[in-house]
Design a protein around this motif. Sequence first.
Motif, PDB file in Angstrom:
ATOM      1  N   ALA A 265     -44.829  22.837 151.937  1.00 20.74           N
ATOM      2  CA  ALA A 265     -46.163  23.299 151.572  1.00 20.74           C
ATOM      3  C   ALA A 265     -46.760  22.471 150.442  1.00 20.74           C
ATOM      4  O   ALA A 265     -46.049  21.844 149.656  1.00 20.74           O
ATOM      5  CB  ALA A 265     -46.108  24.771 151.151  1.00 20.74           C
ATOM      6  N   THR A 266     -48.090  22.501 150.360  1.00 23.75           N
ATOM      7  CA  THR A 266     -48.824  21.898 149.250  1.00 23.75           C
ATOM      8  C   THR A 266     -49.140  22.985 148.230  1.00 23.75           C
ATOM      9  O   THR A 266     -49.717  24.015 148.587  1.00 23.75           O
ATOM     10  CB  THR A 266     -50.136  21.263 149.741  1.00 23.75           C
ATOM     11  N   GLN A 267     -48.748  22.749 146.977  1.00 23.40           N
ATOM     12  CA  GLN A 267     -49.064  23.712 145.927  1.00 23.40           C
ATOM     13  C   GLN A 267     -50.348  23.286 145.236  1.00 23.40           C
ATOM     14  O   GLN A 267     -50.449  22.186 144.706  1.00 23.40           O
ATOM     15  CB  GLN A 267     -47.919  23.822 144.911  1.00 23.40           C
ATOM     16  N   HIS A 268     -51.335  24.174 145.228  1.00 20.75           N
ATOM     17  CA  HIS A 268     -52.648  23.822 144.712  1.00 20.75           C
ATOM     18  C   HIS A 268     -52.831  24.188 143.243  1.00 20.75           C
ATOM     19  O   HIS A 268     -53.661  23.590 142.553  1.00 20.75           O
ATOM     20  CB  HIS A 268     -53.737  24.510 145.541  1.00 20.75           C
ATOM     21  N   GLN A 269     -52.092  25.160 142.765  1.00 22.63           N
ATOM     22  CA  GLN A 269     -52.268  25.568 141.378  1.00 22.63           C
ATOM     23  C   GLN A 269     -51.059  26.389 140.947  1.00 22.63           C
ATOM     24  O   GLN A 269     -50.219  26.775 141.757  1.00 22.63           O
ATOM     25  CB  GLN A 269     -53.530  26.400 141.206  1.00 22.63           C
ATOM     26  N   GLY A 270     -50.987  26.639 139.645  1.00 26.18           N
ATOM     27  CA  GLY A 270     -49.918  27.467 139.100  1.00 26.18           C
ATOM     28  C   GLY A 270     -48.723  26.657 138.676  1.00 26.18           C
ATOM     29  O   GLY A 270     -48.549  25.493 139.056  1.00 26.18           O
ATOM     30  N   LYS A 271     -47.859  27.284 137.864  1.00 25.28           N
ATOM     31  CA  LYS A 271     -46.667  26.598 137.380  1.00 25.28           C
ATOM     32  C   LYS A 271     -45.664  26.412 138.517  1.00 25.28           C
ATOM     33  O   LYS A 271     -45.840  26.940 139.615  1.00 25.28           O
ATOM     34  CB  LYS A 271     -46.045  27.396 136.237  1.00 25.28           C
ATOM     35  N   GLU A 272     -44.624  25.664 138.238  1.00 27.63           N
ATOM     36  CA  GLU A 272     -43.628  25.377 139.266  1.00 27.63           C
ATOM     37  C   GLU A 272     -42.995  26.662 139.788  1.00 27.63           C
ATOM     38  O   GLU A 272     -42.811  27.633 139.051  1.00 27.63           O
ATOM     39  CB  GLU A 272     -42.532  24.459 138.721  1.00 27.63           C
ATOM     40  N   LEU A 273     -42.647  26.627 141.058  1.00 30.06           N
ATOM     41  CA  LEU A 273     -41.963  27.764 141.663  1.00 30.06           C
ATOM     42  C   LEU A 273     -40.557  27.892 141.096  1.00 30.06           C
ATOM     43  O   LEU A 273     -39.860  26.891 140.904  1.00 30.06           O
ATOM     44  CB  LEU A 273     -41.879  27.593 143.173  1.00 30.06           C
ATOM     45  N   SER A 274     -40.132  29.111 140.865  1.00 30.47           N
ATOM     46  CA  SER A 274     -38.766  29.359 140.412  1.00 30.47           C
ATOM     47  C   SER A 274     -37.844  29.520 141.625  1.00 30.47           C
ATOM     48  O   SER A 274     -38.296  29.597 142.775  1.00 30.47           O
ATOM     49  CB  SER A 274     -38.717  30.633 139.569  1.00 30.47           C
ATOM     50  N   TYR A 275     -36.563  29.605 141.359  1.00 28.49           N
ATOM     51  CA  TYR A 275     -35.569  29.835 142.414  1.00 28.49           C
ATOM     52  C   TYR A 275     -35.916  31.097 143.203  1.00 28.49           C
ATOM     53  O   TYR A 275     -35.965  31.096 144.432  1.00 28.49           O
ATOM     54  CB  TYR A 275     -34.191  29.971 141.773  1.00 28.49           C
ATOM     55  N   ASN A 276     -36.172  32.191 142.488  1.00 24.63           N
ATOM     56  CA  ASN A 276     -36.488  33.454 143.157  1.00 24.63           C
ATOM     57  C   ASN A 276     -37.836  33.396 143.872  1.00 24.63           C
ATOM     58  O   ASN A 276     -37.999  33.984 144.942  1.00 24.63           O
ATOM     59  CB  ASN A 276     -36.475  34.602 142.148  1.00 24.63           C
ATOM     60  N   ASN A 277     -38.805  32.687 143.286  1.00 27.00           N
ATOM     61  CA  ASN A 277     -40.093  32.503 143.967  1.00 27.00           C
ATOM     62  C   ASN A 277     -39.899  31.849 145.322  1.00 27.00           C
ATOM     63  O   ASN A 277     -40.483  32.284 146.328  1.00 27.00           O
ATOM     64  CB  ASN A 277     -41.020  31.616 143.145  1.00 27.00           C
ATOM     65  N   ILE A 278     -39.105  30.789 145.360  1.00 26.49           N
ATOM     66  CA  ILE A 278     -38.895  30.046 146.605  1.00 26.49           C
ATOM     67  C   ILE A 278     -38.185  30.919 147.631  1.00 26.49           C
ATOM     68  O   ILE A 278     -38.565  30.967 148.812  1.00 26.49           O
ATOM     69  CB  ILE A 278     -38.108  28.747 146.333  1.00 26.49           C
ATOM     70  N   ASN A 279     -37.166  31.634 147.190  1.00 22.64           N
ATOM     71  CA  ASN A 279     -36.424  32.500 148.103  1.00 22.64           C
ATOM     72  C   ASN A 279     -37.328  33.582 148.697  1.00 22.64           C
ATOM     73  O   ASN A 279     -37.326  33.821 149.914  1.00 22.64           O
ATOM     74  CB  ASN A 279     -35.255  33.146 147.355  1.00 22.64           C
TER      75      ASN A 279
END
Length: 527
Positions: free
Chosen positions: A242-256
């Motif tokens: 995916a392309t991330q358009h905004q916001g801080k980096e995804l965390s481990y739990n965010n990705i899961n």
Amino acid sequence: MPELVPLKRALLSVSDKTGLIELGQALAGRGVEILSTGGSAKALRDAGIEVRDVSEVTGSPEMMDGRVKTLHPRIHGGLLALRDDPAHAQAMEDHGIGAIDLLVVNLYPFEATVARGADYAEAVENIDIGGPAMIRAGAKNHDYVTVMVDVEDYAALLVELDDNGGQTSRAFRQTLAQRAYARTAAYDAAVSSWMAGAIGDVAPRRRAVAGMLKQTMRYGENPHQSAAFYTDGSNRPGVATATQHQGKELSYNNINDTDAAFELVSEFADAGPTCVIVKHANPCGVAQGGTLAEAYGRAYDCDRVSAFGGIVALNRPLDEETARAITGIFTEVVIAPGANDAAREVFAAKKNLRLLTTEGLAAAVPGLTWRQVSGGYLVQDRDIGQVTEADLKVVTKLSPTDEQLRDLLFAWTVAKHVKSNAIVYAKGGATVGVGAGQMSRVDSTRIAARKAQDMAEALDLPETPTVGSVVASDAFFPFPDGLLAAAGAGARAVIQPGGSVRDDAVIEAADEAGLAMVFTGQRHFRH
């Protein structure tokens, strides 16, 4: 083991010509002699860079359609020779072997060839032999040889040479040697995995898996755990591509959690507007609607408490109305096939909200999933099992209505993505209660019903929304108790796999409770 090694002679042989000319010009400008092969030599020469053909060095022409060109003592000797070993130095002198200080190789595009559907013969022809042999030789001798396998490292090499007066440091060579071995390992993993599939070996004696670093993380599932995110090289839409358009980096739990949400919403690729809200890898609300905004609102209503800080996945491009609805509460991530400018403008005011777009949904295609256990791995096919109305077997005296059938299939699809033991109540194309991950099925049934009561209180409904609902169970009811608990909550139709030794007792209980029940013949445990 020298700390610094001057770079005087380089061998450049690449399939991917990206950056080749610029690198060749930079090396030539530093007085480095350049050896090359085939298309690489031609590209460099056409750019006005002086190049010496490998065939001239070896005294042997390229042959067998290029299969044999670098497999020669004057190449491998130049890569493997220990420069401070008198015997090696004497062998180099006796056999006219010149030292090679820099090796730049990227391999035949095997992975890309397979990805575009090449047949068996073409795939085999794209298995590189000479490249991996040179890479491994140069990397083994990294005390003296710098090996580069990634275009991304070209710029770092030039900085290294500038910083060290035309020399490379031992630490730099060690780093590149590790990357070189990782590349050949990943390449061999791709070849062996493809071949296992091509010959129909579902359980080969050895399996290899490889990944490409996408992101390092501040920590893993918990702050005391380190973590990183790797991609597998596939182009299947999802959180990895995916392309991330905004916001801080995804965390481990965010990705899961985002992966869990997107995999579920992708089940509804051919359905109307659908929204999934996930918390801790379990869906807490899933709904369909006339618009995305309506679908989001119905999914949110299922469990407003759990939706706070959750992950939202959509099966259609995000629009302004839906974006405004989502920003009404704190949301961690939104993932969708796309987003229009107006929606992105709404999200821009929420700087910590991550927006991901995928340009498509994740197709239900075969693949493998891996899970580590102590001392090994469990490997299985991805669960792409699906059922249609034609697959259902009515086992009770009462048959479900057409509306109930639609809700049963909807609830069944959601239950597939809920941690076992899974129970899902649904009505009108929306979940109204989800019970996940309990040790007994009856507990999941009761928890889901309790969630529905919370929904009724939050929305000031006259009765719990499980009244008149349908219920899905990811595995069979081993006893009538779970089914009777669902009936007590007001469910009127049930979908489950069947297959229990007590099916007759469960069917009898369903008939006595006036329930319609269908069997799918398919289970969806998700541990």
